[in-house]
Design an enzyme around this catalytic site. Sequence first.
Site, short mmCIF file in Angstrom:
data_model
loop_
_atom_site.label_atom_id
_atom_site.label_comp_id
_atom_site.label_asym_id
_atom_site.label_seq_id
_atom_site.Cartn_x
_atom_site.Cartn_y
_atom_site.Cartn_z
N TRP A 82 0.79 -1.18 0.13
CA TRP A 82 -0.12 0.21 0.05
C TRP A 82 0.78 1.36 0.08
O TRP A 82 2.01 1.34 0.83
CB TRP A 82 -0.74 0.03 1.40
N ASP A 102 -0.59 -5.55 9.11
CA ASP A 102 -1.59 -4.86 8.83
C ASP A 102 -2.83 -5.45 8.34
O ASP A 102 -2.89 -6.07 7.23
CB ASP A 102 -1.07 -3.70 7.56
N LYS A 118 -13.14 -1.11 6.51
CA LYS A 118 -13.94 -1.89 5.42
C LYS A 118 -14.96 -3.06 5.96
O LYS A 118 -16.17 -3.10 5.41
CB LYS A 118 -12.79 -2.71 4.67
C1 LMR Z 1 -7.04 1.87 -0.71
O1 LMR Z 1 -5.79 1.28 -0.54
O2 LMR Z 1 -7.46 2.18 -1.60
C2 LMR Z 1 -7.62 2.13 0.69
O3 LMR Z 1 -6.81 1.61 1.62
C3 LMR Z 1 -8.01 3.55 0.77
C4 LMR Z 1 -6.81 4.29 1.01
O4 LMR Z 1 -6.82 4.98 2.04
O5 LMR Z 1 -5.97 4.50 0.37
#
Ligand code: LMR
Length: 394
Positions: free
Chosen positions: A127, A208, A243
């Site tokens: 992420w 996470d 979520k």
């Molecule tokens: C995502 O990866 O799209 C979600 O976790 C929202 C975000 O805050 O990025």
Amino acid sequence: MLSNLTPQEPDKILALMGEFKADTRQGKIDLGVGVYKDASGHTPVMRAVRQAEQRILETQTTKSYTALPGEQEYRDAMARLILGEGLEGARTASLATVGGTGALRQGFELARMANPGMRVFHSDPTWPNHVSILKFMGVEAVPYRYFDAATRGVDFAGMKADLAQAKKGDIVLLHGCCHNPTGANLTLEEWAEVAQVLETTGAVPMIDIAYQGFGDGLQEDAAGTRLIASRLPEVLIAASCSKNFGIYRERSGVLLALSEGGKTRDLTQGAMAFLNRQTYSFPPDHGARIVSTVLNDDALRADWMTELEEVRQGMLALREQLAAELRSLSGSDRFDFVARHRGMFSRLGATPEQVKRIKDDFAIYLVGDSRLNIAGLNQTTVPILARAIVDAGI
Ligand code: LMR
């Protein structure tokens, strides 16, 4: 003074949200940000959440401050949800946080307080905000191999080899389930091997877990986390309620820190409360109270689990449909990984040019690394996406 500021690079996922909003084309499809949407494109308030809110509205008599680390009831309910029967209260410190991002940030801060020289190993890819936060904090971020571009599965041999380079006191960041952005996940056997590498190196796992219940099921999605918690002496867990409770804007998350217990647990708990005080004092309560109301009431909890399971099954059905559609349009099984992936996301393995082409020619928005949000689809838009993928030459 403020004129000295330099422009910050916008977050790619959030920037895409704005771009999609500004697009005036009819029939545009948003497969960008990780927000669940039903078949009509709406992000609903879950039934149990609505009932819990109603109950809170009717019974709450004060809005005075709660506890600095957040309400005990909430933290205990979340710890039980994540760790199940394996929860050992005596070794678990916990903190209510501002969403999952807040849990990650406080987790990194806690680790750095304990070991200022720590490095954080993260999957490549991960992420994007993981890396962004670490960079902002000035913490060294070390990528480990994770995604096999050929199979769109996990490059487990590469991952293990890279994790073996971690040292005592480093942090190894793992996705508990539903890997973001790839959708490719570890098997339980692989989790056990990761535990062994961590035992050997002395690195501390930080998990996470933001999509529990979106992959293989509420219990199944926590299995890797539970295994790590049962094997390693110290574990950090950052969880989000955005979520699986659908309460994105309430900003409810939790940080768990497992240690040997006793004095260390108390020290950890104190440091965590201190971190909240330094950052924002008391954590938000409304979302947390919704979650503990749902989890601590048999009927609400059962209804929440039913609705969450419907959401999960819906995403699985869309995966199957997309894989089948792509099989027939491409005349090959090279997209079958879409059905094997789990969670909200799949990484297609397309080039940025192909992603742009899909956006320009079909008004379909994927994140630039070719991550797509399965929940942004419905039965009607799956064939449109499949056609776009094949036409873009992916
Ligand atoms: C995502 O990866 O799209 C979600 O976790 C929202 C975000 O805050 O990025």
